[in-house]
Motif scaffolding. Structure first.
Motif, mmCIF file in Angstrom:
data_model
loop_
_atom_site.group_PDB
_atom_site.id
_atom_site.type_symbol
_atom_site.label_atom_id
_atom_site.label_comp_id
_atom_site.label_asym_id
_atom_site.label_seq_id
_atom_site.Cartn_x
_atom_site.Cartn_y
_atom_site.Cartn_z
ATOM 1 N N ILE A 168 0.860 -1.183 0.000
ATOM 2 C CA ILE A 168 0.000 0.000 0.000
ATOM 3 C C ILE A 168 0.897 1.234 0.000
ATOM 4 C CG2 ILE A 168 -1.755 1.246 1.289
ATOM 5 C CD1 ILE A 168 -3.124 -1.230 1.659
ATOM 6 N N SER A 169 0.547 2.194 -0.826
ATOM 7 C CA SER A 169 1.333 3.418 -0.893
ATOM 8 C C SER A 169 1.203 4.180 0.425
ATOM 9 C CB SER A 169 0.839 4.296 -2.041
ATOM 10 O OG SER A 169 -0.385 4.896 -1.687
ATOM 11 N N PRO A 170 2.172 5.049 0.735
ATOM 12 C CA PRO A 170 2.080 5.813 1.985
ATOM 13 C C PRO A 170 0.788 6.619 2.090
ATOM 14 C CG PRO A 170 4.247 6.062 0.995
ATOM 15 C CD PRO A 170 3.404 5.317 0.010
ATOM 16 N N GLY A 215 -1.992 -0.174 -8.834
ATOM 17 C CA GLY A 215 -3.283 -0.814 -9.000
ATOM 18 C C GLY A 215 -4.250 -0.265 -7.977
ATOM 19 N N THR A 216 -5.359 -0.930 -7.850
ATOM 20 C CA THR A 216 -6.344 -0.546 -6.838
ATOM 21 C C THR A 216 -6.421 -1.643 -5.803
ATOM 22 O OG1 THR A 216 -8.124 -1.557 -8.110
ATOM 23 C CG2 THR A 216 -7.691 0.773 -8.508
ATOM 24 N N SER A 217 -7.076 -1.368 -4.699
ATOM 25 C CA SER A 217 -7.106 -2.332 -3.609
ATOM 26 C C SER A 217 -7.884 -3.596 -3.977
ATOM 27 C CB SER A 217 -7.710 -1.698 -2.360
ATOM 28 O OG SER A 217 -8.995 -1.229 -2.653
ATOM 29 N N ASN A 218 -8.685 -3.556 -5.032
ATOM 30 C CA ASN A 218 -9.415 -4.772 -5.424
ATOM 31 C C ASN A 218 -8.687 -5.539 -6.526
ATOM 32 O OD1 ASN A 218 -9.833 -3.118 -7.610
ATOM 33 N ND2 ASN A 218 -12.061 -3.159 -7.529
ATOM 34 N N PHE A 219 -7.435 -5.184 -6.787
ATOM 35 C CA PHE A 219 -6.631 -5.888 -7.783
ATOM 36 C C PHE A 219 -6.388 -7.322 -7.314
ATOM 37 C CE2 PHE A 219 -2.660 -7.223 -9.718
ATOM 38 C CZ PHE A 219 -2.826 -6.826 -11.033
ATOM 39 N N LYS A 220 -6.670 -8.286 -8.157
ATOM 40 C CA LYS A 220 -6.508 -9.690 -7.787
ATOM 41 C C LYS A 220 -5.181 -10.199 -8.337
ATOM 42 C CE LYS A 220 -10.518 -10.002 -5.864
ATOM 43 N NZ LYS A 220 -10.537 -9.362 -4.588
ATOM 44 N N LYS A 247 -2.008 5.567 1.077
ATOM 45 C CA LYS A 247 -3.077 4.569 1.233
ATOM 46 C C LYS A 247 -4.194 4.733 0.208
ATOM 47 C CE LYS A 247 -1.791 3.111 5.544
ATOM 48 N NZ LYS A 247 -1.097 1.943 5.775
ATOM 49 N N GLN A 248 -3.912 5.364 -0.905
ATOM 50 C CA GLN A 248 -4.948 5.555 -1.914
ATOM 51 C C GLN A 248 -4.896 4.485 -2.998
ATOM 52 O OE1 GLN A 248 -4.131 9.484 -3.250
ATOM 53 N NE2 GLN A 248 -5.064 10.445 -1.479
ATOM 54 N N PHE A 249 -3.756 3.837 -3.126
ATOM 55 C CA PHE A 249 -3.645 2.804 -4.142
ATOM 56 C C PHE A 249 -2.607 1.784 -3.725
ATOM 57 C CE2 PHE A 249 -0.923 6.353 -5.281
ATOM 58 C CZ PHE A 249 0.296 5.749 -5.469
ATOM 59 N N VAL A 250 -2.584 0.706 -4.451
ATOM 60 C CA VAL A 250 -1.653 -0.381 -4.182
ATOM 61 C C VAL A 250 -0.572 -0.349 -5.243
ATOM 62 C CG1 VAL A 250 -1.443 -2.897 -4.082
ATOM 63 C CG2 VAL A 250 -3.453 -1.782 -3.125
ATOM 64 N N ILE A 251 0.673 -0.577 -4.827
ATOM 65 C CA ILE A 251 1.763 -0.721 -5.783
ATOM 66 C C ILE A 251 2.081 -2.209 -5.857
ATOM 67 C CG2 ILE A 251 4.120 -0.076 -6.387
ATOM 68 C CD1 ILE A 251 3.728 2.382 -4.565
ATOM 69 N N ILE A 252 2.091 -2.750 -7.052
ATOM 70 C CA ILE A 252 2.338 -4.167 -7.260
ATOM 71 C C ILE A 252 3.752 -4.327 -7.815
ATOM 72 C CG2 ILE A 252 1.610 -6.247 -8.484
ATOM 73 C CD1 ILE A 252 -0.983 -3.704 -8.294
ATOM 74 N N PHE A 253 4.545 -5.154 -7.141
ATOM 75 C CA PHE A 253 5.924 -5.416 -7.553
ATOM 76 C C PHE A 253 6.017 -6.855 -8.053
ATOM 77 C CE2 PHE A 253 6.118 -2.093 -4.411
ATOM 78 C CZ PHE A 253 7.073 -1.222 -4.895
ATOM 79 N N GLU A 254 6.682 -7.036 -9.172
ATOM 80 C CA GLU A 254 6.871 -8.370 -9.737
ATOM 81 C C GLU A 254 8.360 -8.695 -9.705
ATOM 82 O OE1 GLU A 254 4.768 -9.567 -13.498
ATOM 83 O OE2 GLU A 254 6.846 -9.624 -14.199
ATOM 84 N N TYR A 255 8.724 -9.726 -8.950
ATOM 85 C CA TYR A 255 10.112 -10.138 -8.805
ATOM 86 C C TYR A 255 10.317 -11.491 -9.480
ATOM 87 C CZ TYR A 255 10.192 -6.682 -5.017
ATOM 88 O OH TYR A 255 10.107 -5.528 -4.285
#
Length: 98
Positions: free
Chosen positions: A43-45, A86-91, A47-55
């Motif tokens: 969650i971003s600082p 992304g958004t918090s409902n990102f699956k 808290k408005q959106f989600v950051i998705i990291f792909e490793y």
């Protein structure tokens, strides 16, 4: 399963800077294999959106001895392949940080 992820990354604005090492712990259903992808949501600082990291996993070291119940099952080296907002409902269908 609890794994410790070590990720080396470069400063994209100044690629000549010394690379940094990021370390974090992730709970996963199974220990990933080399070449597999770990997807981590943060969650971003604001808290408005989600950051998705792909490793992408580049090395796996299993911990032969369990010194305590809290120790990790494995250590994984990875590199950051991609990140996006992304958004918090990102699956996410891969591994998630808890």
């Amino acid at each position: 399963m609890k794994i410790v992820v070590y990720c080396k990354y470069f400063n994209f604005k100044n690629p000549l800077d010394k690379p940094k090492i990021e370390t974090f712990v992730v709970n996963v259903p199974q220990i990933p294999k080399i070449g597999e992808t770990i997807v981590v949501e943060r969650i971003s600082p604001q808290k408005q959106f989600v950051i998705i990291f792909e490793y992408i996993v580049t090395a796996v070291q299993f911990n032969a001895s369990k010194e305590s119940a809290d120790s990790a099952d494995a250590q994984v080296n990875a590199f950051l392949n991609h990140c996006w907002e992304g958004t918090s409902n990102f699956k996410v269908t891969n591994f998630l940080e808890q």
